[in-house]
Design an enzyme around this catalytic site. Structure first.
Site, PDB file in Angstrom:
ATOM      1  N   HIS A 122       0.874  -1.170   0.000  1.00  0.00           N
ATOM      2  CA  HIS A 122       0.000   0.000   0.000  1.00  0.00           C
ATOM      3  C   HIS A 122       0.914   1.224   0.000  1.00  0.00           C
ATOM      4  O   HIS A 122       2.024   1.186   0.524  1.00  0.00           O
ATOM      5  CB  HIS A 122      -0.869  -0.020   1.252  1.00  0.00           C
ATOM      6  CG  HIS A 122      -1.902   1.055   1.329  1.00  0.00           C
ATOM      7  ND1 HIS A 122      -1.603   2.362   1.631  1.00  0.00           N
ATOM      8  CD2 HIS A 122      -3.254   1.012   1.154  1.00  0.00           C
ATOM      9  CE1 HIS A 122      -2.722   3.079   1.644  1.00  0.00           C
ATOM     10  NE2 HIS A 122      -3.734   2.283   1.359  1.00  0.00           N
ATOM     11  N   ASP A 199       2.964  -3.954   8.266  1.00  0.00           N
ATOM     12  CA  ASP A 199       1.718  -3.240   7.976  1.00  0.00           C
ATOM     13  C   ASP A 199       0.584  -4.234   8.198  1.00  0.00           C
ATOM     14  O   ASP A 199       0.337  -5.115   7.380  1.00  0.00           O
ATOM     15  CB  ASP A 199       1.738  -2.726   6.538  1.00  0.00           C
ATOM     16  CG  ASP A 199       0.403  -2.163   6.075  1.00  0.00           C
ATOM     17  OD1 ASP A 199      -0.569  -2.166   6.856  1.00  0.00           O
ATOM     18  OD2 ASP A 199       0.313  -1.747   4.904  1.00  0.00           O
ATOM     19  N   GLN A 202      -4.494  -5.057   6.847  1.00  0.00           N
ATOM     20  CA  GLN A 202      -5.355  -6.103   6.301  1.00  0.00           C
ATOM     21  C   GLN A 202      -5.260  -7.415   7.071  1.00  0.00           C
ATOM     22  O   GLN A 202      -6.059  -8.318   6.850  1.00  0.00           O
ATOM     23  CB  GLN A 202      -5.009  -6.350   4.827  1.00  0.00           C
ATOM     24  CG  GLN A 202      -5.208  -5.157   3.915  1.00  0.00           C
ATOM     25  CD  GLN A 202      -6.660  -4.690   3.878  1.00  0.00           C
ATOM     26  OE1 GLN A 202      -7.581  -5.485   3.994  1.00  0.00           O
ATOM     27  NE2 GLN A 202      -6.856  -3.393   3.706  1.00  0.00           N
ATOM     28  N   LYS A 225     -10.597  -1.294  10.122  1.00  0.00           N
ATOM     29  CA  LYS A 225     -10.476  -2.575   9.420  1.00  0.00           C
ATOM     30  C   LYS A 225     -10.977  -3.732  10.285  1.00  0.00           C
ATOM     31  O   LYS A 225     -11.099  -4.858   9.795  1.00  0.00           O
ATOM     32  CB  LYS A 225      -9.018  -2.847   9.035  1.00  0.00           C
ATOM     33  CG  LYS A 225      -8.331  -1.732   8.260  1.00  0.00           C
ATOM     34  CD  LYS A 225      -8.876  -1.570   6.858  1.00  0.00           C
ATOM     35  CE  LYS A 225      -7.989  -0.603   6.067  1.00  0.00           C
ATOM     36  NZ  LYS A 225      -8.457  -0.398   4.684  1.00  0.00           N
ATOM     37  N   CYS A 363      -4.514   2.090  -3.960  1.00  0.00           N
ATOM     38  CA  CYS A 363      -3.319   2.682  -3.331  1.00  0.00           C
ATOM     39  C   CYS A 363      -2.125   1.741  -3.461  1.00  0.00           C
ATOM     40  O   CYS A 363      -1.322   1.591  -2.528  1.00  0.00           O
ATOM     41  CB  CYS A 363      -3.569   3.020  -1.873  1.00  0.00           C
ATOM     42  SG  CYS A 363      -4.805   4.298  -1.620  1.00  0.00           S
TER      43      CYS A 363
END
Length: 405
Positions: A122, A199, A202, A225, A363
């Site tokens: 991303h 990260d 997700q 999320k 993104c």
């Protein structure tokens, strides 16, 4: 046992909505998840009953707000198996968490240092490191992505060396759904004493996140999320690093002492939490995690895998559809293009049938370039989605394909 998805859906008011006379089929969960009533109630309760700033007030409302705010921090600590609550830093989301570390890194890097990212990032997990390296004159290196949408692990190992200062990668690709072997990636980086940031935007809602088992130094995620409001998130980091990390912002709360000439910084977690925090949303994030954590995570994973398997099966039977990303281990996100029609047109025509998906580059422009597409259409799954919705999606997509032919 399996999840009672019908009962779960009853807890989400928005899922009762209709779009142009059609029942809402919400398949844009990688962008943001919907909110159960208990999370909505927690937010309303804060603003209705004990709205106050935290830590400094000398009255009942401030005490109640502080206790619930800090209890939410404890909930996060337990959920990700952090060693200490002081390592849980409230942020506005994944992007701010990554920027907090990148901003500090730009002050610590030398021109001989290297930072490694991947080709499936991303933008929040690549642009930040680009800028940090530019400030310091350091080198940014990238792990390539295979045709299947997986990281080239041999290439990754070859990039690691004694100059590697930090490695950053996604737990799960937001556009491909690829689940990366984050513990193994971390283990390889640690052979060269590199810092590791994951990260987790997700990954946080798709399975057990255990930062100690992963072995990383930093893990960032966004509340929205995982069924919480937008505008709140978490950066977890090892205490030894965060206690000395260059401060991100200065102002109230993060100080210990201030004179007209200088200032000293507070202890963790407050030294990295300048200003009035997002109290209500942090409390609601705690409630969202409490709600989600009550489910059997193995059942959640099995349900989402069933959704992905059915989508893959129907996609392979769909003439003119090309899947983008066919990793062996996928979760959540399913991206594709059609031989007819721009992704934006696909999304618009599906919306007229009540089906909400995401279209565009997600993104992740470098990844789109890797696959030679301007963007994709992406459906993404969550705990409240059903096999019937997946089948309805492909039925609607056939109509779209005929319209665009």
């Amino acid at each position: 046992m399996s999840l009672d998805v019908a009962a779960i859906r009853e807890q989400f008011p928005i899922l009762k909505r209709e779009i142009d006379g059609n029942p809402l089929v919400y398949l844009d969960n990688a962008a943001t998840t919907q909110k159960p009533q208990c999370v909505i109630d927690a937010l309303v309760e804060y603003y209705s009953l004990y709205n106050s700033n935290v830590h400094r007030g000398a009255h009942r409302l401030a005490d109640e707000a502080t206790r619930k705010f800090e209890h939410a921090r404890d909930i996060v600590k337990d959920f990700i198996n952090a060693p200490k609550r002081e390592e849980v830093i409230w942020t506005s989301g994944t992007t701010e968490g990554i920027n907090m570390i990148a901003n500090g890194l730009s002050k610590l890097l030398k021109s001989t240092d290297e930072v490694i990212v991947t080709g499936m990032e991303h933008h929040a997990n690549i642009v930040t490191w680009q800028q940090a390296c530019k400030v310091a004159g350091a080198t940014l290196r990238t792990v390539p992505v295979t045709d299947k949408g997986e990281l080239d692990l041999d290439a990754y190992v070859s990039l690691l060396n004694e100059n590697t200062k930090l490695v950053a990668f996604p737990h799960v690709s937001n556009s491909l759904g690829t689940v990366n072997p984050i513990a193994w990636l971390t283990e390889q980086a640690k052979k060269f004493d590199a810092w590791v940031l994951v990260d987790g935007a997700q990954g946080i809602a798709h399975g057990d996140v255990d930062v100690q088992a992963i072995g990383c130094d930093f893990y960032a995620f966004s509340g929205h999320k995982i069924y919480a409001p937008m505008g709140v998130g978490v950066l977890w980091g090892k205490e030894a690093l965060l206690a000395e990390w260059p401060v991100w912002q200065t102002g109230g709360e993060m100080i210990a002492t201030v004179t007209l000439q200088d200032a000293t910084w507070n202890v963790l977690p407050y030294r990295l939490e300048a200003g009035t925090p997002n109290v209500g949303d942090a409390i609601a994030l705690g409630e969202a995690i409490r709600w989600f954590d009550a489910f059997d995570h193995a059942e959640v994973a099995a349900h989402e895998q069933a959704l992905m398997s059915r989508a893959t099966e129907l996609a392979k039977e769909f003439d003119g559809l090309r899947m983008i990303g066919e990793a062996e281990h996928k979760v959540g996100a399913f991206s594709f293009v059609l031989d007819q029609g721009h992704p934006a047109d696909i999304g618009f025509l599906l919306d007229r049938q009540g089906i909400a998906i995401r279209t565009g580059d997600h993104c992740a422009q470098p990844l789109m370039a890797r696959f030679g597409v301007p963007g994709t259409a992406r459906m993404s799954f969550s705990i409240y989605n059903t096999i019937e919705e997946v089948e309805l999606f492909f039925k609607a997509l056939k109509k779209v394909h005929m319209m665009l032919a």
